[in-house]
Design a protein around this motif. Sequence first.
Motif, short mmCIF file in Angstrom:
data_model
loop_
_atom_site.label_atom_id
_atom_site.label_comp_id
_atom_site.label_asym_id
_atom_site.label_seq_id
_atom_site.Cartn_x
_atom_site.Cartn_y
_atom_site.Cartn_z
N GLY A 148 24.34 45.77 91.62
CA GLY A 148 25.37 46.06 90.81
C GLY A 148 26.10 47.54 90.98
O GLY A 148 25.36 48.33 91.52
N TYR A 149 27.48 47.52 90.57
CA TYR A 149 28.10 48.53 90.88
C TYR A 149 28.65 49.03 89.49
O TYR A 149 28.87 48.49 88.63
CB TYR A 149 29.33 48.48 91.71
CG TYR A 149 28.93 48.07 93.01
CD1 TYR A 149 28.57 48.97 94.11
CD2 TYR A 149 28.79 46.56 93.52
CE1 TYR A 149 28.07 48.21 95.10
CE2 TYR A 149 28.59 45.94 94.64
CZ TYR A 149 28.05 47.11 95.53
OH TYR A 149 27.75 46.55 96.80
N GLY A 150 28.83 50.41 89.41
CA GLY A 150 29.83 51.05 88.38
C GLY A 150 31.37 51.30 88.78
O GLY A 150 31.32 51.90 89.97
N VAL A 151 32.12 50.29 88.30
CA VAL A 151 33.45 50.35 88.85
C VAL A 151 34.56 51.05 87.69
O VAL A 151 34.38 50.60 86.56
CB VAL A 151 33.83 48.81 89.10
CG1 VAL A 151 35.12 48.88 89.71
CG2 VAL A 151 32.88 48.04 90.01
N ASN A 152 35.31 51.75 88.24
CA ASN A 152 36.10 52.71 87.44
C ASN A 152 37.50 51.77 87.08
O ASN A 152 38.05 51.39 87.89
CB ASN A 152 36.20 53.86 88.11
CG ASN A 152 36.88 55.08 87.00
OD1 ASN A 152 38.17 54.93 86.72
ND2 ASN A 152 35.93 55.89 86.58
N VAL A 153 37.85 51.89 85.96
CA VAL A 153 38.94 51.09 85.60
C VAL A 153 40.27 51.72 85.99
O VAL A 153 41.15 51.08 86.09
CB VAL A 153 38.88 51.19 83.89
CG1 VAL A 153 39.20 52.63 83.26
CG2 VAL A 153 40.09 50.28 83.17
N THR A 162 33.10 54.14 93.93
CA THR A 162 32.27 53.29 93.01
C THR A 162 30.94 53.75 93.06
O THR A 162 30.62 54.65 94.07
CB THR A 162 32.45 51.70 93.49
OG1 THR A 162 31.78 51.63 94.98
CG2 THR A 162 33.99 51.02 93.48
N GLN A 163 30.38 53.35 92.13
CA GLN A 163 28.99 53.76 91.88
C GLN A 163 27.78 52.62 92.02
O GLN A 163 28.25 51.55 91.53
CB GLN A 163 28.71 54.56 90.64
CG GLN A 163 29.59 55.64 90.35
CD GLN A 163 29.42 56.28 88.94
OE1 GLN A 163 28.40 56.10 88.33
NE2 GLN A 163 30.64 56.81 88.49
N ASP A 164 26.97 53.01 92.99
CA ASP A 164 25.68 52.07 93.14
C ASP A 164 24.77 52.12 91.95
O ASP A 164 23.96 52.88 91.93
CB ASP A 164 25.13 52.53 94.38
CG ASP A 164 24.07 51.21 95.02
OD1 ASP A 164 23.99 50.28 93.83
OD2 ASP A 164 23.57 51.40 96.02
N TRP A 165 25.01 51.23 91.00
CA TRP A 165 24.13 51.40 89.69
C TRP A 165 22.71 50.79 89.73
O TRP A 165 21.88 50.97 89.34
CB TRP A 165 24.78 50.78 88.58
CG TRP A 165 25.93 51.81 88.03
CD1 TRP A 165 26.03 52.91 88.47
CD2 TRP A 165 26.65 51.64 86.93
NE1 TRP A 165 27.03 53.86 87.63
CE2 TRP A 165 27.45 52.81 86.49
CE3 TRP A 165 26.75 50.72 85.63
CZ2 TRP A 165 28.19 53.11 85.63
CZ3 TRP A 165 27.52 51.19 84.80
CH2 TRP A 165 28.38 52.11 84.62
#
Length: 527
Positions: A386-391, A367-370
């Motif tokens: 918030g996170y960038g979560v990949n589908v 995941t990405q730490d946005w």
Amino acid sequence: MNLNHKRFALSALSLALSAILTGCGGSDSPAVTTAAKDTTPPSVTISSSASGQVAKGDVTFTFTFSEDVGTSFTADDIVVTGGSVGAFTRVSGTSATLVVTPASASAGTINVGVAAGKFVDLASNANTAAAAVSQDFSIPVAVESGNTGKCTAAPCVGFEGANVGLNAFEGLGSATVENDPVDATNKVAKLVKVAAGQPWAGATVYTDAATKSVAPIGFSATNKTVTLRVYSPAAGDTIMLKVETGPGAGGMEAQAKTTKVNAWETLTFDYTTPTNGVPYDFTKTYNTISIFPAFMASVSADKAYYFDELNYPAAAAGGGGSGGGSGSGLVTLANGVYASNYTDKPTPWKSVEGGDAGRYIDTGVTTQDWWSGLAAGDATPSFYFGYGVNVAAKPWGFGAFVKAPGNGVANVASYANLKVAVWGNDQLINAHPTFTVILKGGAANGCTPELEGAIAPSAIGVQSYTLPLSGFTLKTACTYTTAAQALAAGVAEVHIQVLGSNLQYTAGGDGSGNYPNGLNIGPISFN
């Protein structure tokens, strides 16, 4: 002094008495003689309480005088070398004693002497002869036990208790409770590493035989250390200490090297930066500790290591906090306030009431730490992330936690509701998720009770929700049979989670399949 005058007066008196006796018909009077003056000087002999042997401790020297010297002899009249002067006692006019302490952990000779002219008898004759005595001593180096006397209460683990056990693994030769190698009155753990065992062979220490666990470890933002007394056959050996959430569950590792040979020392294991790279997770209960002697080193012959006083910070069980104690060991909430605002010192966050706060996400996927930050000055203060979560790599979820004031266990028995301010990014809220609310109690005997509730966000932006405590269900019961019982025991942590299908993968994507999901956690209270 006029000696002739005294002799004349005495002679006249003798003649007068003689005349009186003759006149009365008495017999011849006896001759009157003059007492000889005492001109003999006094002397002293000195004896040692350890005479004829090598002293192993304090020595008492006795001074015996040939006649009464009154109070003329004092400690100042004695010359001592090779030791420290202690108590001087005048036993009588003909006897005195002096205690001398030799230097510790050394060998040598104590010399005690009295010079001429240091004391007088009752006729004022001074001693003309000196006296002296010597006493050899040898004081051994103090042998330090594994028991320092400081491991007197839980969670410190000594090995004299009947409930303390050891569970060997990976081919450790043996793991037993034995006598301290230097103190037969003390019990310690003995781990024997053998050639046939694995380099990572070790043993788990437990105080609960059923779960093979110890009382939970209470690491904090400022204290992540464990200490252990170690008696090693060699200096430079690596001792590894692993703390886990359960036997074989995985956890953090820390190492320390021995510096002494066949002698006790205290080693410190710091988990601020674990050697295996696994960071501390504030949401988990660590209650398993394993010892690895001579970690990752093979041995050609049996090597025995001894351990004592496994000491670590206790998990919060009440006390502290802005509201003070409740008398039951729980934190009393001031006006029901659990967390009114937040600070980012120490990192990452902490409530102003002294409870740690933080976030977490499934680490099994990328995941990405946005975003993340603190809005302490807002009308409704919060910390946020918030996170960038990949589908294509969906996590089980993410969440946030806030611990009770002072990292204790809050007394909520008198309250009916939980009130929490929580919201998320617009894209998440517009997907109509359900937030899972977890209330964790204080850990006991390696088990942490958990109760579960839910929030259905009603709108975007800042929102507060009131949840009846009666609506929470008991998910991890431990020793409790009802949710009410678990709540009566207190609340140590409040968690807000977004799980599974409640994450959103439809709006705000970055074109690479990553979508924003985050939370703001505001004030929390009970009413």
